[in-house]
Scaffold this motif. Sequence first.
Motif, PDB file in Angstrom:
ATOM      1  N   GLY A 301       0.878  -1.066   0.107  1.00 22.60           N
ATOM      2  CA  GLY A 301      -0.023   0.031  -0.135  1.00 22.60           C
ATOM      3  C   GLY A 301       0.899   1.324   0.056  1.00 22.60           C
ATOM      4  O   GLY A 301       0.579   2.212  -0.784  1.00 22.60           O
ATOM      5  N   ALA A 302       1.965   1.398   0.731  1.00 18.18           N
ATOM      6  CA  ALA A 302       2.687   2.384   0.894  1.00 18.18           C
ATOM      7  C   ALA A 302       3.453   2.694  -0.498  1.00 18.18           C
ATOM      8  O   ALA A 302       3.707   3.812  -0.801  1.00 18.18           O
ATOM      9  N   LEU A 303       3.721   1.651  -1.266  1.00 14.60           N
ATOM     10  CA  LEU A 303       4.621   1.692  -2.491  1.00 14.60           C
ATOM     11  C   LEU A 303       3.588   2.097  -3.657  1.00 14.60           C
ATOM     12  O   LEU A 303       4.192   2.455  -4.813  1.00 14.60           O
ATOM     13  N   SER A 304       2.265   1.884  -3.569  1.00 20.60           N
ATOM     14  CA  SER A 304       1.435   1.938  -4.592  1.00 20.60           C
ATOM     15  C   SER A 304       1.170   3.665  -4.787  1.00 20.60           C
ATOM     16  O   SER A 304       1.260   4.504  -4.003  1.00 20.60           O
ATOM     17  N   ARG A 305       0.885   3.664  -6.103  1.00 19.61           N
ATOM     18  CA  ARG A 305       0.860   5.314  -6.833  1.00 19.61           C
ATOM     19  C   ARG A 305      -0.355   5.824  -6.566  1.00 19.61           C
ATOM     20  O   ARG A 305      -0.627   6.883  -6.229  1.00 19.61           O
ATOM     21  N   SER A 306      -1.502   5.009  -6.610  1.00 19.43           N
ATOM     22  CA  SER A 306      -2.773   5.528  -6.335  1.00 19.43           C
ATOM     23  C   SER A 306      -3.319   5.323  -5.045  1.00 19.43           C
ATOM     24  O   SER A 306      -2.962   4.484  -4.182  1.00 19.43           O
ATOM     25  N   LEU A 311      -5.455   3.084   0.130  1.00 20.16           N
ATOM     26  CA  LEU A 311      -6.599   2.790   1.213  1.00 20.16           C
ATOM     27  C   LEU A 311      -6.950   1.483   1.191  1.00 20.16           C
ATOM     28  O   LEU A 311      -7.402   0.744   2.414  1.00 20.16           O
ATOM     29  N   PHE A 312      -7.163   0.842   0.161  1.00 22.59           N
ATOM     30  CA  PHE A 312      -7.507  -0.780   0.257  1.00 22.59           C
ATOM     31  C   PHE A 312      -6.514  -1.563   1.055  1.00 22.59           C
ATOM     32  O   PHE A 312      -6.817  -2.141   1.879  1.00 22.59           O
ATOM     33  N   CYS A 313      -4.988  -1.545   0.691  1.00 19.99           N
ATOM     34  CA  CYS A 313      -4.259  -2.338   1.382  1.00 19.99           C
ATOM     35  C   CYS A 313      -3.980  -2.000   2.640  1.00 19.99           C
ATOM     36  O   CYS A 313      -3.986  -2.878   3.566  1.00 19.99           O
ATOM     37  N   TYR A 314      -3.999  -0.677   3.172  1.00 19.37           N
ATOM     38  CA  TYR A 314      -4.246  -0.454   4.432  1.00 19.37           C
ATOM     39  C   TYR A 314      -5.319  -0.989   5.448  1.00 19.37           C
ATOM     40  O   TYR A 314      -5.149  -1.497   6.248  1.00 19.37           O
ATOM     41  N   SER A 315      -6.242  -0.856   4.747  1.00 21.68           N
ATOM     42  CA  SER A 315      -7.704  -1.123   5.373  1.00 21.68           C
ATOM     43  C   SER A 315      -7.527  -2.598   5.405  1.00 21.68           C
ATOM     44  O   SER A 315      -8.072  -3.208   6.452  1.00 21.68           O
ATOM     45  N   PHE A 316      -7.347  -3.454   4.367  1.00 22.97           N
ATOM     46  CA  PHE A 316      -7.228  -4.579   4.263  1.00 22.97           C
ATOM     47  C   PHE A 316      -6.226  -5.575   5.297  1.00 22.97           C
ATOM     48  O   PHE A 316      -6.613  -6.454   6.179  1.00 22.97           O
ATOM     49  N   GLY A 317      -5.074  -4.717   5.309  1.00 26.77           N
ATOM     50  CA  GLY A 317      -4.059  -5.352   6.297  1.00 26.77           C
ATOM     51  C   GLY A 317      -4.463  -5.310   7.825  1.00 26.77           C
ATOM     52  O   GLY A 317      -4.358  -6.301   8.433  1.00 26.77           O
ATOM     53  N   VAL A 318      -5.151  -3.898   8.248  1.00 27.05           N
ATOM     54  CA  VAL A 318      -5.469  -4.079   9.554  1.00 27.05           C
ATOM     55  C   VAL A 318      -6.678  -4.696   9.909  1.00 27.05           C
ATOM     56  O   VAL A 318      -6.950  -4.955  11.213  1.00 27.05           O
TER      57      VAL A 318
END
Length: 374
Positions: A301-306, A311-318
């Motif tokens: 998520g941190a490396l993604s440009r969009s 938002l999806f990666c951070y939220s899914f991970g948590v």
Amino acid sequence: MYLKSKLENKNNFLSKIKNIDLILFVSILLLGFISLATMYSTDGGEILFHTKSHFTKFVIFTFLMLAISFLNIRFWFSLGYLGYLVIIVMLIWTINFGITASGSQRWINLYYINIQPSELMKIFIILCLAKFFHRKRLETVNSFYSVIISLIIIFLPMSLVIIQPDLGTSLLISISGIIVLWFAGLNNKYFFYSILISVLSLPFIISFLKPYQKLRVLTFLNPDRDPLGAGYQIIQSKIAVGSGGLFGKGYLKGTQSYLEFLPEKHTDFIFTLFSEEFGFVGSVFLLLLYAVIIYRIIKIGALSRSYFAKLFCYSFGVSMFVYIVINMSMVLGLLPIVGSPLPIMSYGGSSMLATMIGFGIVMSAKIHSDQSIA
């Protein structure tokens, strides 16, 4: 021209393969192997129904995850609202025509598999809200319109799942949605007021709970009040975890499990069996494996440009972290039993399907990390 086009497609495919997050992929495969070994143990050291079914689903859903990861992240952005609406329709269908089991109407019969739409909603509510907040600036996130629309998106599926009834899954869906709001930048005062209102309204909420739900709360507060009835499961779970000690009793040697003292050991209480056989050291290893998976999701998520992918990666991970904490707290008696599966480990096709779709979207964000969404 044909050969040139074919060569370009081949190079594009190879490029996608190279961009897969290898650490995340290997960690998922390792978790799947551990889950299969544990499921084999729940079947008494034989390849029976649960082991065969779990293996088949894991293999199919792993290939599905890879197929999903090759799709451009823009595709998942475009699917955000539509996917959410499809699951809403499935939830309404479930209420009217779904399969009833153990007093709840949660599944749709698709002939070759029974799908639990509420599990899929855990992923698609994140997808929907991530798309909703993608283009919003920080000052508009806290506008009345944004807050109301967000609450509707969260409470609509939550209310449909409560009707089934499935209070535990409805709470997990709402938590997934709230996590997106947190990362989107919703003002902290809304979370403070929500917690305050929830605490003050607890007596009112409890009065509307069904008898079995009230019994779960009372059992959580004092399992010994009914040690052979409502409290039996959690008491046996604690005994099994405690008896594992530092290194466990050994693979296929869990007495609580093999002597059938531990009910539902293949679903929500899978960690109990694993902990009894592999002890504290094995449990820590499993937690570290989950930690690596969550860390890689957050890093992607941190490396993604969009912003949508972030938002999806951070939220899914948590959200995964929350599901793991709730499941383990539940089997250790730190929370009431709410029917929360342990991701990948627990038996259940819908839960595994939802998790693998989530992993696939995260992989898509990694493979197409340079893609921006206007």
